[in-house]
Design an enzyme around this catalytic site. Structure first.
Site, PDB file in Angstrom:
ATOM      1  N   LEU A   1       0.570  -1.528   0.070  1.00 46.04           N
ATOM      2  CA  LEU A   1      -0.127  -0.257   0.425  1.00 46.04           C
ATOM      3  C   LEU A   1       0.581   1.142   0.219  1.00 46.04           C
ATOM      4  O   LEU A   1       0.313   2.246   0.442  1.00 46.04           O
ATOM      5  CB  LEU A   1      -1.323  -0.236   0.613  1.00 46.04           C
ATOM      6  CG  LEU A   1      -2.025  -0.812   0.844  1.00 46.04           C
ATOM      7  CD1 LEU A   1      -2.808  -1.017   2.097  1.00 46.04           C
ATOM      8  CD2 LEU A   1      -2.985  -1.359  -0.031  1.00 46.04           C
TER       9      LEU A   1
ATOM     10  N   PHE B   1       8.266  -0.248  -7.758  1.00 45.38           N
ATOM     11  CA  PHE B   1       8.617   1.118  -8.039  1.00 45.38           C
ATOM     12  C   PHE B   1       8.852   1.694  -9.936  1.00 45.38           C
ATOM     13  O   PHE B   1       9.501   0.541 -10.556  1.00 45.38           O
ATOM     14  CB  PHE B   1       9.404   1.830  -7.565  1.00 45.38           C
ATOM     15  CG  PHE B   1       9.277   1.682  -5.969  1.00 45.38           C
ATOM     16  CD1 PHE B   1       8.257   1.484  -5.598  1.00 45.38           C
ATOM     17  CD2 PHE B   1      10.663   1.389  -5.528  1.00 45.38           C
ATOM     18  CE1 PHE B   1       8.509   1.480  -3.672  1.00 45.38           C
ATOM     19  CE2 PHE B   1      10.339   1.709  -3.905  1.00 45.38           C
ATOM     20  CZ  PHE B   1       9.035   1.471  -3.291  1.00 45.38           C
TER      21      PHE B   1
ATOM     22  N   THR C   1       8.549  -4.054 -19.547  1.00 43.83           N
ATOM     23  CA  THR C   1       7.629  -2.677 -20.108  1.00 43.83           C
ATOM     24  C   THR C   1       8.510  -2.770 -21.352  1.00 43.83           C
ATOM     25  O   THR C   1      10.143  -3.317 -21.942  1.00 43.83           O
ATOM     26  CB  THR C   1       8.203  -1.381 -19.219  1.00 43.83           C
ATOM     27  OG1 THR C   1       8.516  -0.150 -19.636  1.00 43.83           O
ATOM     28  CG2 THR C   1       9.806  -1.646 -18.385  1.00 43.83           C
TER      29      THR C   1
ATOM     30  N   TYR D   1      15.356   2.766 -13.802  1.00 44.84           N
ATOM     31  CA  TYR D   1      13.815   1.243 -14.117  1.00 44.84           C
ATOM     32  C   TYR D   1      13.791   0.351 -15.175  1.00 44.84           C
ATOM     33  O   TYR D   1      13.657  -0.027 -14.357  1.00 44.84           O
ATOM     34  CB  TYR D   1      12.695   2.696 -14.167  1.00 44.84           C
ATOM     35  CG  TYR D   1      11.442   1.903 -14.644  1.00 44.84           C
ATOM     36  CD1 TYR D   1      10.467   0.837 -13.733  1.00 44.84           C
ATOM     37  CD2 TYR D   1      10.572   1.807 -15.824  1.00 44.84           C
ATOM     38  CE1 TYR D   1       9.519   0.650 -13.954  1.00 44.84           C
ATOM     39  CE2 TYR D   1       9.686   1.157 -15.815  1.00 44.84           C
ATOM     40  CZ  TYR D   1       9.419   0.678 -15.501  1.00 44.84           C
ATOM     41  OH  TYR D   1       7.779   0.343 -15.420  1.00 44.84           O
TER      42      TYR D   1
ATOM     43  N   PHE E   1       3.694  -1.137 -23.418  1.00 49.48           N
ATOM     44  CA  PHE E   1       3.933  -0.004 -23.660  1.00 49.48           C
ATOM     45  C   PHE E   1       3.034   1.262 -22.837  1.00 49.48           C
ATOM     46  O   PHE E   1       3.026   0.546 -21.799  1.00 49.48           O
ATOM     47  CB  PHE E   1       2.979  -0.028 -25.537  1.00 49.48           C
ATOM     48  CG  PHE E   1       4.589  -1.140 -26.350  1.00 49.48           C
ATOM     49  CD1 PHE E   1       5.143  -2.303 -26.350  1.00 49.48           C
ATOM     50  CD2 PHE E   1       5.251   0.328 -26.968  1.00 49.48           C
ATOM     51  CE1 PHE E   1       5.842  -2.610 -26.959  1.00 49.48           C
ATOM     52  CE2 PHE E   1       6.288  -0.727 -27.943  1.00 49.48           C
ATOM     53  CZ  PHE E   1       6.721  -1.954 -27.541  1.00 49.48           C
ATOM     54  N   ASN E   2       2.356   2.232 -23.856  1.00 47.79           N
ATOM     55  CA  ASN E   2       1.845   2.867 -22.158  1.00 47.79           C
ATOM     56  C   ASN E   2       0.132   2.496 -21.604  1.00 47.79           C
ATOM     57  O   ASN E   2      -0.596   2.964 -22.855  1.00 47.79           O
ATOM     58  CB  ASN E   2       1.881   3.965 -23.036  1.00 47.79           C
ATOM     59  CG  ASN E   2       3.176   4.669 -23.745  1.00 47.79           C
ATOM     60  OD1 ASN E   2       4.025   3.704 -24.059  1.00 47.79           O
ATOM     61  ND2 ASN E   2       3.303   5.824 -22.927  1.00 47.79           N
TER      62      ASN E   2
ATOM     63  N   ARG F   1       3.293   6.549 -29.104  1.00 48.84           N
ATOM     64  CA  ARG F   1       3.293   6.279 -28.055  1.00 48.84           C
ATOM     65  C   ARG F   1       2.271   5.494 -28.430  1.00 48.84           C
ATOM     66  O   ARG F   1       1.046   5.524 -29.340  1.00 48.84           O
ATOM     67  CB  ARG F   1       3.349   6.554 -26.545  1.00 48.84           C
ATOM     68  CG  ARG F   1       4.635   7.443 -26.122  1.00 48.84           C
ATOM     69  CD  ARG F   1       5.415   7.087 -25.626  1.00 48.84           C
ATOM     70  NE  ARG F   1       6.705   7.125 -25.676  1.00 48.84           N
ATOM     71  CZ  ARG F   1       7.641   7.996 -26.227  1.00 48.84           C
ATOM     72  NH1 ARG F   1       7.564   8.502 -27.699  1.00 48.84           N
ATOM     73  NH2 ARG F   1       8.532   9.351 -25.832  1.00 48.84           N
TER      74      ARG F   1
END
Ligand code: UDP
Length: 338
Positions: free
Chosen positions: A48, A91, A132, A156, A184-185, A236
């Site tokens: 959380l 993260f 990603t 990242y 992707f996005n 994108r």
């Protein structure tokens, strides 16, 4: 000594279950809902820090657990008969990863090693992972297929690539069955408006455009108008979060026969200016715009070759019109619960 039926520890074990690590986050919560709608039993574990307790479907069992705390992971595996894990817990702020790489390597890489170690202790050998397109770095060609070289340009992206490499080694050495899904996005929100996207701070284009339209922000800053693209702004590939959710379920269902990595995108490129125009059309309101400098590390165009997802998972995105994606996000923006 014998245990009574009530006190025997194994009575706590529930039927076969999917563990969703980071299931209170944006993509995780939509995947949990999708799995529950299709009859899966879900345990959601989240610390959380970025996740929202309200985003977790009440049909799922919620446990507070943290990748940095192996005892909390052991408790989850001891108390449930986990069949497979979907791992979203990470993260994911690119800029912050440049400023604070320690935080990213510690949480994303070491945390995943802790999770894999707990899975090995409890004999769980199936994992679906949030990877990603940031693992590709500056594109050498588009559309980007899975054979494109992986040279991430920020910590990242490097954490995600390292984890993919860990999975490949564990696959060879320990028979881990894994699928790393390279998004992707991610965009949009649940079509029924029950859950959606809520980041603090918010850095993503579509929610920021919608907040500017609502008047919650003064304007949207367009990062760069001199890119080598038809309208000068970055392109994108925006993939609806429910299409991502569906892909995770299909990945789970294909883990027996296939381990590796798969792109998840629509294959369609949309520019920043096109996003703003689509958001204005959907909302019927003007978006105040400021034109600004390029953001460091933004390639001009990123969009997916998604043929492998079709071939391996039989996955085809439902949302291919950016206005339909933005409609779901606008609906959430107007009625958000968290
Ligand atoms: N972008 C922008 N203004 C913003 C946020 C993003 O112009 O306030 C642009 C950004 O340069 C990129 C696209 O919108 O070309 C998508 O950015 P986002 O941060 O949503 O996702 P990313 O592509 O970085 O994963």
């Amino acid at each position: 000594m014998s245990c009574s039926a009530e006190t025997h520890p194994y009575n706590k074990i529930k039927p076969s279950t999917i563990l969703i690590m980071g299931g209170a986050g944006y993509i995780g919560s939509h995947t949990v809902k999708h799995l529950l709608d299709r009859g899966y039993h879900c345990v959601v574990a989240d610390n959380l820090v970025y996740g929202h307790r309200e985003a977790v479907d009440p049909r799922a069992e919620f446990v507070e657990a943290d990748l940095s705390d192996p005892a909390s992971l052991d408790r989850v595996f001891a108390e449930h008969q986990i069949e497979a894990v979907i791992h979203f817990a990470a993260f994911a702020y690119v800029g912050e990863s440049v400023q604070e790489p320690q935080k990213y390597y510690q949480n994303n890489v070491c945390g995943t090693l802790n999770l894999l170690a707990a899975m090995r202790r409890y004999g769980v050998n199936k994992i679906v992972f949030s990877s990603t397109c940031a693992t590709y770095g500056e594109p050498e060609y588009t559309p980007i297929d899975e054979k494109h070289p992986q040279n991430p340009i920020n910590p990242y992206g490097r954490t995600k690539l390292m984890i993919e490499q860990v999975f490949a080694d564990y696959h060879r050495a320990y028979g881990l069955k894994y699928l790393a899904l390279r998004y992707f996005n991610a965009a949009g929100c649940s079509a029924d408006g029950s859950i959606g996207e809520s980041h603090t701070p918010e850095t993503h284009l579509i929610p920021l455009v919608l907040k500017a339209i609502k008047g919650e922000r003064a304007s949207i800053k367009v990062f760069g108008t001199d890119y080598d693209t038809p309208d000068g702004t970055c392109i994108r590939d925006y993939i609806h979060v429910e299409d991502l959710a569906q892909a995770h379920r299909l990945a789970l269902e294909h883990l027996e026969e296939y381990s590796g990595y798969i792109n998840l995108g629509t294959g369609i490129g949309t520019s920043v200016k096109e996003i703003i125009a689509a958001a204005e059309a959907v909302s019927g309101r003007k978006c105040p715009v400021d034109y600004a400098e390029r953001r460091p590390g933004d390639p001009a165009r990123l969009f997916a070759d998604n043929a492998k997802a079709k071939e391996v998972l039989d996955w085809v995105p439902v949302y291919t019109d950016i206005k339909d994606i933005i409609k779901t996000a606008w609906n959430w923006e107007l009625n958000k619960r968290y």
